[in-house]
Design a protein around this motif. Structure first.
Motif, mmCIF file in Angstrom:
data_model
loop_
_atom_site.group_PDB
_atom_site.id
_atom_site.type_symbol
_atom_site.label_atom_id
_atom_site.label_comp_id
_atom_site.label_asym_id
_atom_site.label_seq_id
_atom_site.Cartn_x
_atom_site.Cartn_y
_atom_site.Cartn_z
ATOM 1 N N MET A 81 -3.075 8.363 6.611
ATOM 2 C CA MET A 81 -2.366 7.098 6.442
ATOM 3 C C MET A 81 -1.189 7.295 5.482
ATOM 4 O O MET A 81 -1.294 8.041 4.520
ATOM 5 N N GLN A 82 -0.065 6.603 5.825
ATOM 6 C CA GLN A 82 1.115 6.771 4.982
ATOM 7 C C GLN A 82 1.303 5.604 4.024
ATOM 8 O O GLN A 82 1.004 4.462 4.357
ATOM 9 N N TYR A 83 1.737 5.937 2.840
ATOM 10 C CA TYR A 83 2.032 4.932 1.815
ATOM 11 C C TYR A 83 3.434 5.168 1.283
ATOM 12 O O TYR A 83 3.864 6.314 1.126
ATOM 13 N N LEU A 84 4.120 4.079 0.996
ATOM 14 C CA LEU A 84 5.439 4.177 0.353
ATOM 15 C C LEU A 84 5.239 3.877 -1.130
ATOM 16 O O LEU A 84 4.636 2.865 -1.483
ATOM 17 N N LEU A 85 5.686 4.799 -1.961
ATOM 18 C CA LEU A 85 5.637 4.566 -3.406
ATOM 19 C C LEU A 85 7.022 4.117 -3.846
ATOM 20 O O LEU A 85 7.981 4.891 -3.735
ATOM 21 N N LEU A 86 7.136 2.884 -4.271
ATOM 22 C CA LEU A 86 8.430 2.346 -4.691
ATOM 23 C C LEU A 86 8.510 2.436 -6.208
ATOM 24 O O LEU A 86 7.622 1.956 -6.913
#
Lengths: 428, 117
Positions: free
Chosen positions: B1-6
């Motif tokens: 699963m992909q996550y965006l770290l902002l």
């Protein structure tokens, strides 16, 4: 489901009534749901499947008899319903749903034993109390999935409209799914911090139930019972965690005073005025044994210290026999371990009992000066009490008025009003 | 699963580079990026120019409105991102905690939405 369901009892077959089936169901619901959620990987799917399994049981058990292992039967039935549903969806929708159905089938184990069921509950507690969820959502999810309370009951307990509570649960479940919050007991490195969050949720449920409040008395009582049940479960599942044991002790020792803390008219009775014959001896006995075990385990944590304080009260047969020096000393340690204004206030109150009102008043005035308890009605209320004991009645009345301006709870308000009347010069 | 770290941080502080703090952070970022490339978690990542270079575009009543500045004026600004692969939120938040700006700013972790079909 058909008659080929597993575990039909041989010999004398019981043909239960619908009510009896529902009673078994209510008892098993939390445990079954935890296992279904692990197998199906989704709370909603688990809940739907469980409802379908209940429908099947209500029809089949009265006809065919109660299965030898009702829990295993319900899990099997629910799992089959869920897989059926996933397959149907797969026919009409997409390949992914079919893969999910296959995966759920593969995840099924033939034997669902007691240990597996308990592990599932532990996993689910950590998911429900995950720090990525808001605390209110953690509380609601725990009560819904582990305690089996209806959404409406939870809404009533927390005095929010049912649609708001339903929304809260929907959002929390969606976040678990979409952000992929895992169903897993945290590893050793993360366990202390994560366990703190779980214990905080359990204690919050307990306090919500214990806080004297008009109206929904029954549901509040149920909240305390559920918090204690969760506390027992944690002690059973994590026997090495002394803070879990201490929290259970704290809840039991507090709950033991439940009947004595409100009089026949529903008014709050202070600890010193309570009829100690009405304290629950059985809860005290169990609580004291747990405190001792927790204190033996090593340096006491915040729950162990609070439980130890509750234990000192519980041991005093009469209010005058309370060992206030011990309590003041325990609060002093708690103040260092867990610095908070409320703890500091309790420490000051204990010092007042051990060394006299003047000593307590000095500590409270210092607390008032640092502003950490601004807006908290118990600070002026406690000050007022000490001023009253010192005979400084005009100052006491002013402090009671200050407390009354801040108090939210009706029972507390009436108590403060009675005290204010006592210290005010009698009117002709 | 992909996550965006902002990555949100105070860009004025970063620009000021007091006692070389920003230089230290750049070095920390290089090390962090290398580590998640090696562990296989890294999918993409970039630093952004400051919000003074931002432009917002909206269409209202069929008309395109273009305005200068970021979407929201906040104390901490979006300064960059990583796109990572992680098995669940626990792994993603552990990686987010290692982003150097987590010490001074805030890392928002957002799962990437996957459309079925």
């Amino acid at each position: 489901m058909t008659a080929s369901a597993p575990g039909l009892s041989s010999g004398a077959v019981q043909h239960p009534s619908r009510d009896a089936v529902e009673r078994v169901f209510k008892q098993e619901r939390g445990r079954i749901l935890a296992t279904l959620i692990r197998i199906l990987g989704d709370i909603d799917l688990g809940e739907e499947a469980l409802a379908a399994a209940l429908e099947a049981a209500v029809v089949q058990w009265p006809e065919e008899g109660t299965p030898a292992n009702p829990r295993a039967w319900l899990i099997r039935a629910a799992r089959n319903k869920a897989v059926d549903q996933m397959r149907r969806r797969a026919l009409f929708e997409d390949k992914r749903a079919e893969m999910e159905a296959d995966a759920a089938l593969e995840r099924d184990e033939p034997e669902i034993d007691e240990v597996a069921v308990r592990d599932d509950q532990l996993r689910l507690i950590f998911t429900c109390c995950h720090p990525a969820l808001a605390v209110e959502a953690q509380v609601a999810l725990t009560l819904r999935t582990l305690c089996g309370l209806e959404t409406e009951e939870i809404a009533r307990a927390f005095l929010v409209p049912a649609p708001t509570m339903a929304q809260r649960l929907v959002r929390a479940k969606a976040k678990i799914k979409q952000a992929r919050i895992p169903y897993r007991v945290p590893d050793a490195e993360d366990l202390p911090e994560r366990l703190d969050a779980v214990l905080a949720v359990v204690y919050l449920v307990f306090n919500e139930g214990y806080a004297a409040s008009s109206g929904a008395a029954l549901i509040r009582r149920e909240l305390c019972a559920e918090a204690i049940r969760l506390g027992r479960l944690l002690v059973e599942l994590l026997p090495g965690e002394s803070e879990a044991r201490a929290l259970l002790a704290l809840m039991l020792l507090t709950d033991a005073r439940r009947d004595a803390r409100v009089d026949a008219a529903g008014e709050m009775v202070l600890l010193e005025d309570q009829d100690r014959a009405r304290w629950d001896r059985e809860e005290i006995r169990e609580g004291l044994a747990l405190v001792e075990a927790a204190l033996r385990a090593g340096p006491p944590g915040a729950y162990a210290l609070q439980a130890a304080i509750a234990g000192v009260h519980a041991r005093a047969a009469r209010a005058e026999e309370t060992d206030w020096r011990e309590i003041a000393a325990l609060y002093a340690v708690l103040r260092t371990a867990n610095p908070s204004g409320v703890v500091a206030l309790n420490h000051a109150a204990a010092v007042a009992m051990a060394e006299g009102p003047a000593a307590g008043l000095r500590l409270m005035d210092a607390l008032g000066a640092d502003g950490s308890l601004a807006g908290y009605h118990l600070l002026p209320a406690a000050r007022a009490d000490l001023l009253r004991r010192l005979g400084r009645l005009a100052e006491a009345a002013a402090a009671y008025r200050e407390a009354l301006a801040l108090v939210g709870n009706e029972t507390d308000r009436r108590f403060l009003e009675r005290r204010l009347a006592q210290v005010s010069p009698a009117r002709a | 699963m992909q996550y965006l770290l902002l990555i949100y941080d105070n860009e004025a502080e970063m620009a000021a580079n007091r006692s070389g703090a920003t230089d230290v952070m750049m070095k920390d970022y290089r090390e962090f990026t290398d580590s998640i490339v090696k562990s296989g978690n890294m999918k993409a990542g970039d630093a952004l120019q400051p919000t003074s270079t931002a432009t917002c575009v909206r269409i209202r009543n069929g008309k395109t409105l273009t305005t200068d500045g970021p979407f929201a004026e906040t104390k901490e600004q979006l300064g960059g991102y990583y796109l990572i692969e992680a098995k669940d939120l626990d792994e993603a938040t552990k990686i987010a905690a290692r982003v150097p700006s987590a010490k001074s700013g805030t890392i928002e972790v957002r799962p990437v939405r996957v459309f079925a079909g």
